[in-house]
Every structure is written in structure tokens, then in C-alpha cells.
Design a protein around this motif. Sequence first.
Motif, PDB file in Angstrom:
ATOM      1  N   ALA A 113      -9.082  -8.189  -1.486  1.00 48.09           N
ATOM      2  CA  ALA A 113      -8.531  -8.152  -0.461  1.00 48.09           C
ATOM      3  C   ALA A 113      -8.672  -7.410   0.853  1.00 48.09           C
ATOM      4  O   ALA A 113      -8.525  -7.126   2.121  1.00 48.09           O
ATOM      5  CB  ALA A 113      -6.822  -8.313  -0.790  1.00 48.09           C
ATOM      6  N   ALA A 114      -9.317  -5.866   0.443  1.00 46.63           N
ATOM      7  CA  ALA A 114      -9.214  -4.671   1.552  1.00 46.63           C
ATOM      8  C   ALA A 114      -9.583  -3.886   0.515  1.00 46.63           C
ATOM      9  O   ALA A 114      -9.635  -3.070  -0.615  1.00 46.63           O
ATOM     10  CB  ALA A 114      -8.060  -4.995   2.157  1.00 46.63           C
ATOM     11  N   LEU A 115     -10.546  -3.074   1.690  1.00 53.83           N
ATOM     12  CA  LEU A 115     -11.289  -1.268   0.677  1.00 53.83           C
ATOM     13  C   LEU A 115     -10.646  -0.185   1.824  1.00 53.83           C
ATOM     14  O   LEU A 115     -10.561  -0.811   2.955  1.00 53.83           O
ATOM     15  CB  LEU A 115     -12.645  -1.747   0.800  1.00 53.83           C
ATOM     16  N   PRO A 116     -10.882   0.782   0.623  1.00 52.33           N
ATOM     17  CA  PRO A 116      -9.928   1.902   1.717  1.00 52.33           C
ATOM     18  C   PRO A 116     -11.065   2.413   3.077  1.00 52.33           C
ATOM     19  O   PRO A 116     -12.435   1.571   3.177  1.00 52.33           O
ATOM     20  CB  PRO A 116     -10.788   3.223   1.282  1.00 52.33           C
ATOM     21  N   ILE A 366      -7.385   2.570  -9.057  1.00 55.77           N
ATOM     22  CA  ILE A 366      -6.066   2.151  -8.621  1.00 55.77           C
ATOM     23  C   ILE A 366      -6.040   0.917  -7.796  1.00 55.77           C
ATOM     24  O   ILE A 366      -7.168   0.961  -6.944  1.00 55.77           O
ATOM     25  CB  ILE A 366      -5.995   2.963  -7.808  1.00 55.77           C
ATOM     26  N   TYR A 367      -5.133  -0.231  -8.372  1.00 55.84           N
ATOM     27  CA  TYR A 367      -5.235  -1.596  -7.548  1.00 55.84           C
ATOM     28  C   TYR A 367      -4.183  -2.032  -6.356  1.00 55.84           C
ATOM     29  O   TYR A 367      -2.751  -1.688  -7.040  1.00 55.84           O
ATOM     30  CB  TYR A 367      -5.325  -2.861  -7.895  1.00 55.84           C
ATOM     31  N   LEU A 368      -3.844  -1.462  -5.507  1.00 55.14           N
ATOM     32  CA  LEU A 368      -2.720  -1.954  -4.443  1.00 55.14           C
ATOM     33  C   LEU A 368      -3.039  -3.007  -3.285  1.00 55.14           C
ATOM     34  O   LEU A 368      -3.406  -3.882  -3.139  1.00 55.14           O
ATOM     35  CB  LEU A 368      -2.805  -0.391  -3.526  1.00 55.14           C
ATOM     36  N   LYS A 369      -1.448  -3.061  -3.937  1.00 48.92           N
ATOM     37  CA  LYS A 369      -1.419  -3.979  -2.952  1.00 48.92           C
ATOM     38  C   LYS A 369      -1.509  -4.369  -2.187  1.00 48.92           C
ATOM     39  O   LYS A 369      -1.766  -5.186  -1.030  1.00 48.92           O
ATOM     40  CB  LYS A 369       0.498  -5.303  -3.322  1.00 48.92           C
ATOM     41  N   ASP A 370      -1.094  -3.104  -0.950  1.00 51.73           N
ATOM     42  CA  ASP A 370      -1.136  -3.293   0.752  1.00 51.73           C
ATOM     43  C   ASP A 370      -2.071  -1.708   0.519  1.00 51.73           C
ATOM     44  O   ASP A 370      -2.168  -0.626   0.139  1.00 51.73           O
ATOM     45  CB  ASP A 370       0.114  -2.861   1.175  1.00 51.73           C
ATOM     46  N   ILE A 371      -3.646  -1.764   0.800  1.00 46.62           N
ATOM     47  CA  ILE A 371      -4.381  -0.114   1.172  1.00 46.62           C
ATOM     48  C   ILE A 371      -3.792   1.045   1.500  1.00 46.62           C
ATOM     49  O   ILE A 371      -4.278   1.610   1.534  1.00 46.62           O
ATOM     50  CB  ILE A 371      -6.304  -1.095   1.363  1.00 46.62           C
ATOM     51  N   THR A 372      -2.369   0.019   2.933  1.00 49.46           N
ATOM     52  CA  THR A 372      -2.234   0.692   3.956  1.00 49.46           C
ATOM     53  C   THR A 372      -0.858   2.483   2.530  1.00 49.46           C
ATOM     54  O   THR A 372      -0.281   3.377   4.078  1.00 49.46           O
ATOM     55  CB  THR A 372      -1.169   0.565   4.786  1.00 49.46           C
ATOM     56  N   ASP A 373      -0.501   1.775   1.836  1.00 45.49           N
ATOM     57  CA  ASP A 373      -0.187   2.788   1.098  1.00 45.49           C
ATOM     58  C   ASP A 373      -0.801   3.679   0.147  1.00 45.49           C
ATOM     59  O   ASP A 373      -0.353   4.752  -0.179  1.00 45.49           O
ATOM     60  CB  ASP A 373       0.559   1.695  -0.565  1.00 45.49           C
ATOM     61  N   THR A 374      -2.386   3.689  -0.185  1.00 42.81           N
ATOM     62  CA  THR A 374      -3.480   4.692  -0.557  1.00 42.81           C
ATOM     63  C   THR A 374      -2.445   5.740  -0.506  1.00 42.81           C
ATOM     64  O   THR A 374      -2.317   6.994  -1.147  1.00 42.81           O
ATOM     65  CB  THR A 374      -4.578   5.083   0.185  1.00 42.81           C
ATOM     66  N   ASP A 375      -1.978   6.958   1.021  1.00 35.34           N
ATOM     67  CA  ASP A 375      -1.400   7.701   1.013  1.00 35.34           C
ATOM     68  C   ASP A 375       0.012   7.902   0.337  1.00 35.34           C
ATOM     69  O   ASP A 375       0.512   9.296   0.431  1.00 35.34           O
ATOM     70  CB  ASP A 375      -1.786   8.348   2.556  1.00 35.34           C
TER      71      ASP A 375
END
Length: 423
Positions: A113-116, A366-375
Motif C-alpha cells: 500500500a505504501a513505502l517510506p 515492521i508492517y504499518l496500516k498507515d505509513i505516516t505513523d512511522t515517526d
Amino acid sequence: MSGNNTVLARNTENAPKNALFSQTVAFSHYNHLSAQLPIDPTSGEMVVGGIKEQAEQCFKNIKAIVDSIDHVMDDVVRVTVFVKNISDVDTVDAVYKTFFQSYVPTRTVVAVAALPMDALVQVEAIVSNGEGTIPNAPQAGDIIKVTNNTENAPTSSLSTQTVAFSHYNHLSAQLPIDPKSGELVAGGIKEQAGQCLKNIKAILEGIDVPFDDIVKINVFLKNHSDLEAVNEVYSTFFPDSAIARAVAYVPARTTVEVAALPMDALIQIEAVVSHGDGTPPQAVEDRHGLIIEANNTKEAPINALSTQTVAFSHFNHFSAQLPLDPKTGEMVSGGVKEQAAQCLTNIKAIVESIDHVMEDIVKVNIYLKDITDTDAVDEVYKTYFPTGIPARRTVGVSALPSDALIQVEVIVSNAEGTPPTVA
């Protein structure tokens, strides 16, 4: 002698650096590389251009890391390619061929769905480490890679079905392709899941390895709602033998929903397989009769379809951990920070249950539902990995089990190894 193995983290100025993780972490006979984004290491910025230029930069970064540890690209045993758009795979493949012109490693390709950094592609690799990491000791520097393909499973000019090195076989992710026709098998998710597992079984039979020698399974699903149907099929394959059934052995497992798969498949499955005989010229006493050690602790969530950690030789492979409270079995309350902390707390509990420490971790995914949660996740991550040693991968996914916001898996070094079977 195995007790002297050390975790060896390394970085080079010729590839992008990040204070949170190492470019490559070697332990025993493998180097685990962090997933590489299309970042120019000189500027620290995304390379200019489209998918072709981004793919080239990812592979250049991998090559720079490989070169920096005195290895060559033919030492790569596995490549995983994450793309934003599945339609970009042909372009990535054209670039890939320029870096692997004769030998091809095992490979997995998925669209996420998204990448950094909003990248179009991200690539990671596992590299053989013939000299090992035992300090001041004679090493089997001439351990060889053993590659194998069988006509009883789908073949590809871009990947080898299985590459063995030392005590592991790494398999290419298997699509639900009928090896006779080269087409997707007819039917729905159950038929496709069955074909993926049949292909894995055929590859293992081609190298005389039992199905129950699998230590880790990764399931990539187009629709996470299909998981229950997949589990029905999965349970008919695991456990496979009478011995495995007697102890209810199932591999560690990770399930991920992806945006798309090659050939518009509904499912793709990859496996990591133990290899007790090793690859030549390992000494007899170092290779024969090693056992699989499976472990679960009540201090982390337990699942009947997966083992929390499966150790073989010098590595422990963990099932991905969700933010579940092991006491209640329910999702921890709060947002992504609380969920990230629970995932890592579960991992820490498993690590400690096998008499290891967090510093023994060599790779984190790490698998994130929302890549903007990375920080926000990174704030929590730092408290568990203050030295930034493990290699790391982060991808954005459209859904996770239990509607979680995050899922984390790790690979842990196992300095003591696993013992040989005693007659």
C-alpha cells in the motif's frame, strides 16, 4: 565453538545511513541487509526519475553494501522487491537483470500500500557469509551455495526455486501456478492456497527435504478476509509427518495483506527451510542431526497455527507479533504508540523466554496500516533498540489481522546453535 559467534553490524558511506538501524547485520553464515530505498547516499534525497531510476538506485545501494563487506552480488541468496504499483514489475525486472546476469537468487515480489518517503520501490537482500562471524577461529570460507530447480514446481528465469547455504534453504515465494501449464490454477482462494503449498512441497521433495523442516512461512494475501479459508487449507499441510503431529509442530508464521501480487494472484507463500546437512565443506560434527527447537511462552500471544519462535542452527525465526495483550488476548488500548510498544513487549517476552536478549536481534520487519505513523513508531522503537543495531524493513499495508495498526516480526541470532539428535 558456536558460542563465540558475534553480531556484526556494519555501515558504509556509499549507501544511505540511518541512526535507527544498520545497513547490514552479519551473524554466523548470513548477512541480513536493511531494505534499501532509492536514496542517493551523497545527498540523502530520493533519486530523480521514475521507477527505472528508483530501482537502479535501490540495487546500487545493495551492491555498495555488499561490496563494503568484501562480498559480491552472487553471494545474495534472497531478494525481496516491494513495489507501489504491480504494473512497475516489468521495469524493475529489466533493472534486476543487469545486477544478476547469470546466477539468480530466490525472490519475492509484492505490491504494498505504501513505502517510506513515498518511494515506488524498495528492495532488500540476504547475503551468504562464508567466513562466518566466529572471531579468531578457522572458518569454512569455501562453503558453497547449492541452487536447485525442479520441473514439478513453476520455474522462472528471474529466480531460483531454492538456494541453500550453510544450514538454511531459502525458497522463492510461490504463486498458485500449475507447473504443467504455467497458468494460475483454476478456482478461488482455497485452490490457490493449496497450489502454493503444493509447489513448496514439490521443491522440497526435489532436494529430499521433509515438509516439516520448514521453520518460517510468510503468507501474502490480496484480501485479508480470505485468511480463514487459507487456514483451512494450511491445516491440511501442517503438521505433515507423524513426528510433527505428535508434538503439534507448526512453523513460525507471518500473514500480510498486500495491494497486489504478480499474475493478479490472490495469495503467494514463501518459506524458510532448515538444512541439517549443511552445504559442503562443513565438518560432519557441525552439520548432521541438528534439531528444530520450537518454543511458545504464555507471556506472549499463542496461536494454534503458528509457533512463536522456531530455532534452527544459529537463528531463531519469530512469528509476527500483533499488539495483543497476552493475558486477555485482546488488542491493547490506545493508538499506534501503545500498539507498537505491545508488539515489541511481546517480542521481548519471547526473546527472554529462550534465554536471549534484545541485542541478539539481527533483523526487524515492521508492517504499518498507515505509513505516516512511522515517526511515532520510531519514538517507541528507540527505547527497545537504543543502539540501532538490527537491520530493518518498513512497509505500509492496507490491512492487518485484528484490524491492528502495526505488526512486527524479528530474526534473532542463536549463538549456542541447536543440538544434534542423540542416538
